[in-house]
Scaffold this motif. Structure first.
Motif, PDB file in Angstrom:
ATOM      1  N   LEU A  25     -14.759  10.726   3.425  1.00 48.87           N
ATOM      2  CA  LEU A  25     -15.255   9.702   2.503  1.00 48.87           C
ATOM      3  C   LEU A  25     -14.109   9.094   1.708  1.00 48.87           C
ATOM      4  CD1 LEU A  25     -18.357  11.535   0.990  1.00 48.87           C
ATOM      5  CD2 LEU A  25     -18.385   9.528   2.483  1.00 48.87           C
ATOM      6  N   THR A 170      -3.350   6.816   5.364  1.00 49.06           N
ATOM      7  CA  THR A 170      -3.565   5.571   4.619  1.00 49.06           C
ATOM      8  C   THR A 170      -2.982   5.691   3.212  1.00 49.06           C
ATOM      9  OG1 THR A 170      -5.660   6.407   3.816  1.00 49.06           O
ATOM     10  CG2 THR A 170      -5.721   5.070   5.820  1.00 49.06           C
ATOM     11  N   ASP A 173       1.186   2.991   0.560  1.00 47.71           N
ATOM     12  CA  ASP A 173       1.747   2.054  -0.438  1.00 47.71           C
ATOM     13  C   ASP A 173       1.721   2.651  -1.847  1.00 47.71           C
ATOM     14  OD1 ASP A 173      -1.071   0.280  -1.493  1.00 47.71           O
ATOM     15  OD2 ASP A 173      -1.133   1.695   0.155  1.00 47.71           O
TER      16      ASP A 173
HETATM   17  N1  LIG Z   1      -3.693   1.235  -2.072  1.00 47.19           N
HETATM   18  C1  LIG Z   1      -4.434   1.418  -0.989  1.00 47.19           C
HETATM   19  N2  LIG Z   1      -5.758   1.558  -1.129  1.00 47.19           N
HETATM   20  C2  LIG Z   1      -6.499   1.746  -0.011  1.00 47.19           C
HETATM   21  C3  LIG Z   1      -5.926   1.798   1.290  1.00 47.19           C
HETATM   22  N3  LIG Z   1      -6.914   2.027   2.186  1.00 47.19           N
HETATM   23  C4  LIG Z   1      -8.057   2.108   1.468  1.00 47.19           C
HETATM   24  N4  LIG Z   1      -7.828   1.925   0.143  1.00 47.19           N
HETATM   25  C5  LIG Z   1      -8.796   1.947  -0.936  1.00 47.19           C
HETATM   26  O1  LIG Z   1      -9.472   3.188  -0.926  1.00 47.19           O
HETATM   27  C6  LIG Z   1     -10.851   3.030  -1.202  1.00 47.19           C
HETATM   28  C7  LIG Z   1     -11.691   3.579  -0.065  1.00 47.19           C
HETATM   29  O2  LIG Z   1     -11.362   2.865   1.118  1.00 47.19           O
HETATM   30  P1  LIG Z   1     -12.438   2.598   2.272  1.00 47.19           P
HETATM   31  O3  LIG Z   1     -11.729   1.824   3.332  1.00 47.19           O
HETATM   32  O4  LIG Z   1     -13.692   2.059   1.720  1.00 47.19           O
HETATM   33  O5  LIG Z   1     -12.655   4.074   2.774  1.00 47.19           O
HETATM   34  P2  LIG Z   1     -13.758   4.602   3.801  1.00 47.19           P
HETATM   35  O6  LIG Z   1     -13.142   5.758   4.508  1.00 47.19           O
HETATM   36  O7  LIG Z   1     -14.272   3.512   4.636  1.00 47.19           O
HETATM   37  O8  LIG Z   1     -14.841   5.083   2.811  1.00 47.19           O
HETATM   38  P3  LIG Z   1     -16.380   5.435   3.127  1.00 47.19           P
HETATM   39  O9  LIG Z   1     -16.873   4.351   4.026  1.00 47.19           O
HETATM   40  O10 LIG Z   1     -16.984   5.430   1.772  1.00 47.19           O
HETATM   41  O11 LIG Z   1     -16.328   6.760   3.742  1.00 47.19           O
HETATM   42  C8  LIG Z   1     -11.049   1.541  -1.438  1.00 47.19           C
HETATM   43  O12 LIG Z   1     -11.028   1.296  -2.802  1.00 47.19           O
HETATM   44  C9  LIG Z   1      -9.867   0.904  -0.751  1.00 47.19           C
HETATM   45  O13 LIG Z   1      -9.516  -0.308  -1.349  1.00 47.19           O
HETATM   46  C10 LIG Z   1      -4.486   1.646   1.398  1.00 47.19           C
HETATM   47  O14 LIG Z   1      -3.893   1.694   2.485  1.00 47.19           O
HETATM   48  N5  LIG Z   1      -3.821   1.454   0.220  1.00 47.19           N
END
Ligand SMILES: Nc1nc2c(ncn2[C@@H]2O[C@H](COP(=O)(O)OP(=O)(O)OP(=O)(O)O)[C@@H](O)[C@H]2O)c(=O)[nH]1
Length: 405
Positions: A25, A170, A173
């Motif tokens: 998540l 991920t 940055d």
């Molecule tokens: N700074 C930064 N923030 C990131 C990056 N990837 C994701 N985020 C942030 O992390 C949070 C979660 O990212 P999501 O892509 O929604 O993660 P997910 O795995 O799809 O989450 P669920 O669908 O809820 O399981 C968001 O606020 C994104 O903007 C990244 O490479 N850098």
């Protein structure tokens, strides 16, 4: 030209590569998908995603194909799962076969607890889907900042990382301090120890060319690339005590490999290697078995059946190429995810000069030594009368039934 698969047995249509994208998540699956759907390299892809809303497709939308399926200007097809996965995949295949849509690859985003195993099982046991798809790989997304804490707290996250063919880290940055960099280096080493064969890519290197094409079949050469698929060299040879020595493919300056010495907690990663007996990682073992000997098919079936029935849920991933005594020149390729095995694929010939049986296993809570002993017991060289093999076969408590999948 040699075809790796029996074309008749698989039907006239070439199976489509299928990837599973998983991650805990908030790890960043949606953010990665968001970038991927815009990449021209994914023009030929059908993406099964959880929700359109998350990805923000509005300005990319070309046309709705039908309920739950949209075509993007980049050529990528985005689909939400309607009903169950089988129905959704069958509908997509029907659309494709009838020329309503075109795609040459499928990516499935996992939902909920993001366990990739049930998705793989669904396809491996489905008599039609298993013909139409070939598993390209499992891509697991791990958060650079929170990943270590997630691995500490959630055995499911450790399992996802251990099952992956590709690991993507991920939020790199956000690595803006030396402490965070050091923690990231430890995370990469930790992931490499869990899953030595899976390349660990920082998200800015997670481009389609490096995420896809990890399956057995190499479309470029139209042959099976067993060496790349097994990546057996990535697994450390076991010492006399069965402990693997992991050689790390990553060189991180100032990093303390064993976690001894520094003793500081850095940022979110307050993790010490090897000190916590309850650490979830320590339940995972990745190792290889190999032998020059040809194994009788019946003995090998029994070996797999024993593994499946006794250790099924803990057998996270098993891949291998097998020299069977009956057909030593046409090796069998096997692939299992927990108790479910893909139908074995026979290759017309050995793909290279290495003609040994090689199995790579990633297991949880099974002693490597037990599996080594079991394997040795089933090898032909020990002779059919070896007591422990006879005992294994005669044991009425062991449910044998042949390999039916
Ligand atoms: N700074 C930064 N923030 C990131 C990056 N990837 C994701 N985020 C942030 O992390 C949070 C979660 O990212 P999501 O892509 O929604 O993660 P997910 O795995 O799809 O989450 P669920 O669908 O809820 O399981 C968001 O606020 C994104 O903007 C990244 O490479 N850098």
């Amino acid at each position: 030209m040699t075809e790796p698969f029996d074309v008749r047995a698989r039907g006239p249509v070439a199976p489509l590569p299928l990837s599973v994208l998983t991650g805990f998540l908030g790890a960043g699956k949606t953010t990665l998908l968001n970038r991927l759907v815009r990449d021209p390299a994914l023009a030929d892809t059908a993406m099964l995603i959880n929700e359109f809303g998350e990805i923000g497709l509005d300005h990319l939308l070309v046309r709705p194909v039908r309920d739950g399926v949209v075509m993007l200007s980049t050529g990528c097809l985005c689909c939400t799962v309607r009903g169950d996965l089988v129905t959704s995949l069958e509908s997509l295949l029907r659309d494709r076969d009838n020329g309503r849509v075109a795609f040459g690859r499928v990516v499935i985003e996992t939902t909920g607890l993001a366990d990739p195993a049930p998705i793989l099982h669904t396809i491996m046991v489905h008599p039609y889907l298993v013909m139409r798809f070939r598993l390209d790989g499992v891509i697991t997304v791990v958060d650079a900042v929170n990943g270590a804490a997630t691995l500490d707290a959630h055995p499911e996250a450790v399992k996802q990382a251990a099952m992956a063919d590709r690991l993507v880290v991920t939020k790199t940055d956000l690595l803006d301090t030396p402490e965070r960099h050091a923690a990231y280096a430890r995370l990469v080493d930790r992931l490499t120890a869990l899953n030595p064969a899976a390349p660990c890519l920082p998200v800015d290197e997670a481009v389609p060319a490096r995420l896809f094409g990890c399956g057995l079949y190499d479309p470029a050469t139209k042959t099976a690339d067993v060496r790349r698929w097994l990546a057996a060299e990535a697994y450390a040879p076991a010492d006399a005590h069965g402990h693997a020595h992991h050689h790390h493919g990553h060189d991180h300056e100032g990093h303390d490999h064993d976690g001894h010495g520094h003793g500081h907690d850095h940022g979110h990663d307050g993790h010490h290697h090897g000190h916590d007996p309850n650490r979830h990682d320590d339940h995972i073992r990745a190792f290889t078995l190999s032998t020059d000997e040809a194994v009788p098919a019946s003995a090998f079936d029994m070996f797999l059946e024993l593994l499946r029935s006794v250790h099924g849920p803990e057998l996270l991933r098993l891949k291998g190429i097998v020299k069977l005594a009956e057909q030593p020149d046409a090796p069998m390729v096997i692939h299992g995810v927990q108790h479910v095995f893909h139908p074995p694929v026979q290759l017309p010939a050995w793909p290279d000069d290495d003609h040994r049986t090689r199995l790579v296993l990633i297991v949880r809570d099974i002693a490597e030594a037990r599996i080594r002993e079991l394997f040795a017991a089933f090898l032909s060289a020990v002779g059919p009368d070896r007591p422990d093999r006879t005992a294994l076969i005669d044991n009425p408590l062991v449910p044998f039934g042949g390999i039916d999948r």
